[in-house]
Design a protein around this motif. Structure first.
Motif, mmCIF file in Angstrom:
data_model
loop_
_atom_site.group_PDB
_atom_site.id
_atom_site.type_symbol
_atom_site.label_atom_id
_atom_site.label_comp_id
_atom_site.label_asym_id
_atom_site.label_seq_id
_atom_site.Cartn_x
_atom_site.Cartn_y
_atom_site.Cartn_z
ATOM 1 N N SER A 183 93.931 28.452 -20.511
ATOM 2 C CA SER A 183 92.576 29.015 -20.478
ATOM 3 C C SER A 183 92.593 30.387 -19.833
ATOM 4 O O SER A 183 93.401 30.673 -18.954
ATOM 5 C CB SER A 183 91.647 28.094 -19.671
ATOM 6 N N ASN A 184 91.683 31.255 -20.275
ATOM 7 C CA ASN A 184 91.530 32.547 -19.608
ATOM 8 C C ASN A 184 90.289 32.574 -18.732
ATOM 9 O O ASN A 184 89.846 33.617 -18.281
ATOM 10 C CB ASN A 184 91.470 33.696 -20.617
ATOM 11 N N GLY A 193 80.829 27.769 -22.355
ATOM 12 C CA GLY A 193 80.621 27.948 -23.785
ATOM 13 C C GLY A 193 81.846 28.461 -24.513
ATOM 14 O O GLY A 193 81.871 28.489 -25.749
ATOM 15 N N LYS A 194 82.874 28.858 -23.764
ATOM 16 C CA LYS A 194 84.108 29.369 -24.380
ATOM 17 C C LYS A 194 85.199 28.304 -24.430
ATOM 18 O O LYS A 194 86.362 28.626 -24.687
ATOM 19 C CB LYS A 194 84.602 30.586 -23.596
ATOM 20 N N ILE A 195 84.841 27.055 -24.203
ATOM 21 C CA ILE A 195 85.867 26.015 -24.139
ATOM 22 C C ILE A 195 86.648 25.885 -25.436
ATOM 23 O O ILE A 195 87.838 25.547 -25.429
ATOM 24 C CB ILE A 195 85.252 24.654 -23.740
ATOM 25 N N SER A 196 86.026 26.195 -26.566
ATOM 26 C CA SER A 196 86.736 26.067 -27.839
ATOM 27 C C SER A 196 87.840 27.105 -27.988
ATOM 28 O O SER A 196 88.683 26.995 -28.879
ATOM 29 C CB SER A 196 85.754 26.174 -29.011
ATOM 30 N N ARG A 197 87.856 28.124 -27.121
ATOM 31 C CA ARG A 197 88.911 29.136 -27.173
ATOM 32 C C ARG A 197 90.167 28.688 -26.431
ATOM 33 O O ARG A 197 91.219 29.307 -26.566
ATOM 34 C CB ARG A 197 88.418 30.450 -26.555
ATOM 35 N N ASN A 198 90.056 27.655 -25.612
ATOM 36 C CA ASN A 198 91.220 27.194 -24.862
ATOM 37 C C ASN A 198 92.291 26.650 -25.807
ATOM 38 O O ASN A 198 91.997 25.868 -26.708
ATOM 39 C CB ASN A 198 90.817 26.090 -23.872
ATOM 40 N N ARG A 199 93.522 27.041 -25.573
ATOM 41 C CA ARG A 199 94.630 26.516 -26.355
ATOM 42 C C ARG A 199 95.061 25.170 -25.778
ATOM 43 O O ARG A 199 95.005 24.964 -24.574
ATOM 44 C CB ARG A 199 95.810 27.488 -26.324
#
Length: 320
Positions: free
Chosen positions: A232-233, A257-263
């Protein structure tokens, strides 16, 4: 008319009321969150909280989680810059001054929404129907506002407790700090006592205060996933060199709201499918079959009140 037991301001997809177990009605402006609420069978008014008041929706309990975007560290900072102004307006509201013109002068209108629950509480008192209990939650940066609320509400006859709680200490498989307020008429109130140990990086899950249960890991919450690592960033300022990593044997990072960006990476280094809406919801305490609907589900989930924390707060506010 059947009077609802609770009114939930900025109700989102239903985390606070589902966790609290307080039937009533929620007010929510976002059509996506409204779609989820309706799919979950939650009574909902699709509208602007500022256009309603306790005269429109009588209730005995008030809950709310106002928008956090201008206060959070990841946001634009305008709310944090306006904290002194907001606290001052809260005190003027206690004197029953009309502060609407001052609120209109705040650069980002979302900042002033943090005072909406106070408006509802004071108007309910003036109607002779004060709320028996109040539960509020927000990002930690809002703690000074809750402290100002506490001063005002105590003058109205409430017992009030405020503070910053760690969600993993209430069974959430996620580290998330929240500024909270609980208030009650007619009896003392205190913040809920944690039931689990705080997460400390590098400290074993079974280590710590033996009187408390261990925190819950992502792997325990999502057992069908098998071992994995989240990359995560969040909290890194977007610097790829500072990307945070947590294994499935640890709690999740704060769900945003950015959880879907986590690899999601497997133990062999392979890229795995990213978290589904259902899995993100589970990390917020929702059941796996919560009927997420509408658009921008990651944002709905990130904005929600953690379910297990809501349950603890409601119990503290409503139990004599």
């Amino acid at each position: 008319m059947i009077v609802p037991s609770a009114v939930h301001l900025f109700a989102g997809p239903g985390g606070l009321e589902y966790g609290a177990g307080l039937p009533g009605v929620g007010i929510e402006l976002d059509p996506n969150a409204v779609a989820t609420r309706l799919a979950a069978g939650l009574p909902t008014i699709h509208g602007d909280v500022t256009r309603y008041g306790p005269a429109d929706i009588p209730a005995t309990v008030l809950t709310g989680g106002p928008p956090c975007q201008t206060f959070t560290v990841a946001g634009n900072g305008e709310g944090r810059a306006a904290l002194d102004t907001v606290v001052g307006l809260a005190k003027r509201m206690a004197a029953r001054e009309d502060v609407r013109a001052d609120l209109d002068r705040i650069a980002d209108p979302r900042t002033g929404l943090v005072l909406e629950p106070l408006r509802w509480a004071l108007q309910a008192a003036d109607l002779g129907r004060p709320y028996e209990a109040i539960v509020l939650e927000q990002v930690p940066q809002v703690q000074p506002v809750w402290n100002a609320y506490a001063e005002v509400l105590r003058a109205e006859g409430y017992s009030v407790a405020t503070g910053v709680l760690r969600a993993e200490q209430f069974g959430l498989p996620q580290t998330r700090r929240r500024a909270v307020l609980v208030a009650r008429l007619g009896g003392p109130v205190a913040l809920p006592e944690p039931s689990r140990r705080p997460y400390r990086r590098g400290v074993a899950q079974e280590a710590g205060d033996a009187r408390l249960a261990p925190w819950v890991s992502m792997g325990e919450a999502l057992p069908d996933r098998g071992p994995f690592t989240v990359v995560s960033n969040y909290g890194t300022g977007g610097d790829p060199k500072n990307r945070g990593r947590r294994s499935s044997a640890e709690p999740a990072f704060t769900v945003t709201g950015k959880i879907s960006r986590n690899r999601i990476v497997g133990v062999d280094g392979r890229e795995l499918p990213r978290l589904t809406a259902s899995e993100a919801g589970v990390l917020q305490g929702f059941p796996p079959d919560w009927p997420w609907s509408g658009g921008d589900i990651p944002q709905q989930c990130g904005n929600a009140c953690p379910v297990s924390l809501a349950a603890a707060l409601a119990l503290a506010a409503t139990t004599p």
